[in-house]
Structures are given as C-alpha cells and as structure tokens.
Design an enzyme around this catalytic site. Structure first.
Site, PDB file in Angstrom:
ATOM      1  N   ASP A  58       0.886  -1.167   0.000  1.00 53.50           N
ATOM      2  CA  ASP A  58       0.000   0.000   0.000  1.00 53.50           C
ATOM      3  C   ASP A  58       0.924   1.216   0.000  1.00 53.50           C
ATOM      4  O   ASP A  58       1.608   1.476   0.996  1.00 53.50           O
ATOM      5  CB  ASP A  58      -0.880  -0.026   1.253  1.00 53.50           C
ATOM      6  N   TYR A 148      -8.571  14.551  -8.057  1.00 55.70           N
ATOM      7  CA  TYR A 148      -7.500  13.899  -8.821  1.00 55.70           C
ATOM      8  C   TYR A 148      -6.566  14.954  -9.415  1.00 55.70           C
ATOM      9  O   TYR A 148      -5.338  14.863  -9.301  1.00 55.70           O
ATOM     10  CB  TYR A 148      -8.140  13.041  -9.918  1.00 55.70           C
ATOM     11  N   ILE A 178      -5.715   7.299 -22.041  1.00 55.53           N
ATOM     12  CA  ILE A 178      -4.946   6.205 -22.645  1.00 55.53           C
ATOM     13  C   ILE A 178      -5.901   5.085 -23.075  1.00 55.53           C
ATOM     14  O   ILE A 178      -6.742   4.634 -22.289  1.00 55.53           O
ATOM     15  CB  ILE A 178      -3.896   5.646 -21.647  1.00 55.53           C
TER      16      ILE A 178
HETATM   17  N1  SER Z   1      -7.574   8.914 -17.721  1.00 54.43           N
HETATM   18  C1  SER Z   1      -7.576   9.719 -16.534  1.00 54.43           C
HETATM   19  C2  SER Z   1      -8.934   9.913 -16.016  1.00 54.43           C
HETATM   20  O1  SER Z   1      -9.824   9.954 -16.826  1.00 54.43           O
HETATM   21  C3  SER Z   1      -6.951  11.051 -16.810  1.00 54.43           C
HETATM   22  O2  SER Z   1      -5.643  11.020 -16.385  1.00 54.43           O
HETATM   23  O3  SER Z   1      -9.117  10.082 -14.850  1.00 54.43           O
END
Ligand code: SER
Length: 326
Positions: A58, A148, A178
């Site tokens: 972790d 995020y 990606i």
């Molecule tokens: N693919 C990621 C997301 O959608 C972006 O970094 O959270």
C-alpha cells in the site's frame, strides 16, 4: 544527481491499466526477474504473476514501500499507483491519501536510499476550466476542479521540489486519456474511449456517458509506454522540465471516434447519456502542445486515430473469438 544506472525496478500500480503493460515492457527490456510488480488489492493477471516477482503493498503505508525496496534492492521506481478522476470524486480523501501520501513516501524513500530515478506520472487532469482549451501550452494555468487534478498538480510541484531541493532524479509526463486492449482502466473520465471499442466488438453499439462533441487528448498504449521509457532514458542534463511534460498524440470528439470505428464495424452506432463525468471532461483541454517533450527528449507518437482503431479492433476481435471478453 544520485548514481549509475537502472538495474532493479519497482512498478507500483502494476495491476492498473498502464502499469500492467508497462511492467511487461520493462521485463522484456531489463530482464523479468529485475522488474518487481506491485499492487494494492486487485489480484494480478496470470501473465503478470507468472512472468516475474509480484508483491502486495500500500503506497500510502511507508513501511510496505520501504520493505519491498529493501527486499529487492530496487534502484528505479515507476510510481503508477493512483486513484483516477471519477473514483476520486466519490472518494476524495482516499484519492488524496493514495496520490499524495503515496507519492511522498516513494520520494522520501528515493532520497533516503539514494535511488537512481523515479517516474512520477501526471495527467491532463492537472488542467482546469481557466486553462487555454486548444493547444494548451506546457507552462500554463493549473487550477483543476477535481481532487484527482489537485493531487496531480501538487504531485508535479512536489516532485520538482525534490529535484531542486534534494537532487532526486524524478521525471514525469501528463498522460492524456490512454486507450488499450489488455487491462481496462478503472474509474477515470476518459474510460469511454476504451469501453466504446469493447462494446463495438461485443454489441455493435455503445451508450456513451459524455456528449458527442466532447473532445479530449488521447493516446494509444504503445505510444504511452514508449513515452514513459523514453523520458526515463533521457539524459538528465537535457531536461529543463522534470515532472510536467505535456505529451500529445491525437485529439478527437466522440463523434469522430465513433466514425472511425464505424469504418471497420459496419452499422456501429453510438448513443449519448451524459452523467457526472461530463463536467470533468468539460474542464479538460481539447488538445495540448507537446513542444517541450519533443525538444527536450525527442518525443514523437506513432499512432493516429484510424491506425489505433484498426489495431484495437483486431486485438479485441481475437479476444472475443477466444471467449475472453465476456
Ligand atoms: N484517464 C484519466 C482519467 O480519466 C486522466 O488522467 O481520470
């Protein structure tokens, strides 16, 4: 800067979308026994487990990070563990804990054990609504509205601080969305651009959770792996940026993505039922400028939209025929 060369590698987040394929690429390049894959709780694939060492750690718990680095005499870390944007909005404090405390633990071990090099990924989520929308420059306004994104901006700044303050060699890119056919992404906003291919092959149709004119920067996995390894192999003295390189490959709306798929899946249809992820997508750029990456370490992508579509569909059709998509 610290030492020598890469010999023993730790990949955190190795069960994730990028980590799983990156681990296999690194095992090919550096020798399977020299690349230690780690995950937090998701069971690793047979391929990951059987091709080299695997451990559960972790990253938010320093002792587990330190133990695995000592056990395998690690000198280089690809720190891929993270909570992505959509899950991060559901669980903001888990996102903060994993993304920030996890990163700080890895950087602190890097300094304490004089590690050779650390890869610190960021994301287009570092941008926000005040950022220029098209051809977003490398050095620009970073005021994200997701947890995020907050952790990614803070992570870029923290890792840059460790370069200057402690002489730690860490680098990273801002990944676009990606797209890949090996491991599904988990809990991101750009996940629709992967799911659409799976559903095209399985059902010939897809219901998309963002609107048709939503346009985001995207990249095919082989280019993402190449960018990651190329940046890690670049001479430190050539770099002017460290942990915040824009990397671009392609940008498209969902309409354009669906049209590319329909060329090879006759009759494919896409419908649109936007949910809370629309607001996140709307806060990210349409396209980004990657001049710094091109100039400082020679970045150049290989895949455009149609080349990716053909490759994705061929790989997923094969899996479908083998009964692996159900
Ligand atoms: N693919 C990621 C997301 O959608 C972006 O970094 O959270």
């Amino acid at each position: 800067m610290a030492q020598k060369e890469t010999k023993r590698i730790l990949v955190t987040g190795a069960v994730g979308q990028i980590g799983s394929e990156l681990t296999m690429a690194l095992r090919d390049k550096y020798g399977a026994e020299n690349v230690v894959a780690t995950g937090r709780k998701t069971a690793p694939s047979k391929q990951l487990l059987e091709s080299g060492p695997f451990e559960f750690i972790d990253v938010a718990k320093m002792e587990t990070v330190e133990a695995v680095i000592d056990k395998y005499d690690i000198d280089t870390v690809y720190h891929m563990a993270a909570i992505l944007s959509a899950v991060g909005e559901d669980k903001p404090w888990l996102c903060w804990d994993v993304n920030m405390n996890g990163l700080k633990n890895v950087l602190d071990v890097g300094v304490a054990k004089k590690l050779h090099r650390i890869f610190v990924p960021s994301s287009i989520a570092a941008f926000g609504p005040e950022t220029p929308l098209n051809d977003t420059p490398n050095d620009t306004i970073l005021k994200p509205k997701t947890m995020y994104g907050v952790t990614k901006v803070a992570g870029e700044l923290l890792a840059d601080y460790y370069v200057k303050r402690f002489g730690l060699d860490c680098r990273g890119v801002r990944y676009p969305g990606i797209i890949s056919h090996e491991t599904l992404p988990g809990g991101g906003t750009t996940d629709y651009a992967v799911a659409i291919y799976y559903e095209a092959v399985k059902q010939g149709k897809y219901e998309c959770f963002v609107k048709e004119d939503t346009c985001l920067p995207m990249m095919y996995m082989p280019d993402a792996i190449k960018a990651t390894i190329d940046l890690m192999e670049a001479p430190f003295e050539n770099l002017k940026h460290y942990n915040d390189f824009n990397i671009a490959a392609m940008s498209f709306s969902v309409t354009e993505l669906a049209a590319s798929i329909a060329k090879y899946v006759p009759g494919f249809t896409c419908t649109y039922v936007p949910d809370s992820r629309q607001a996140i997508a709307d806060s990210w750029p349409n396209s980004i400028d990657d001049t710094a990456a091109r100039e400082e370490w020679g970045w150049a992508p290989a895949y455009d939209l149609d080349a990716m579509t053909q490759d994705m569909l061929a790989a997923l059709r094969k899996k479908h025929e083998e009964g692996l998509l159900d």
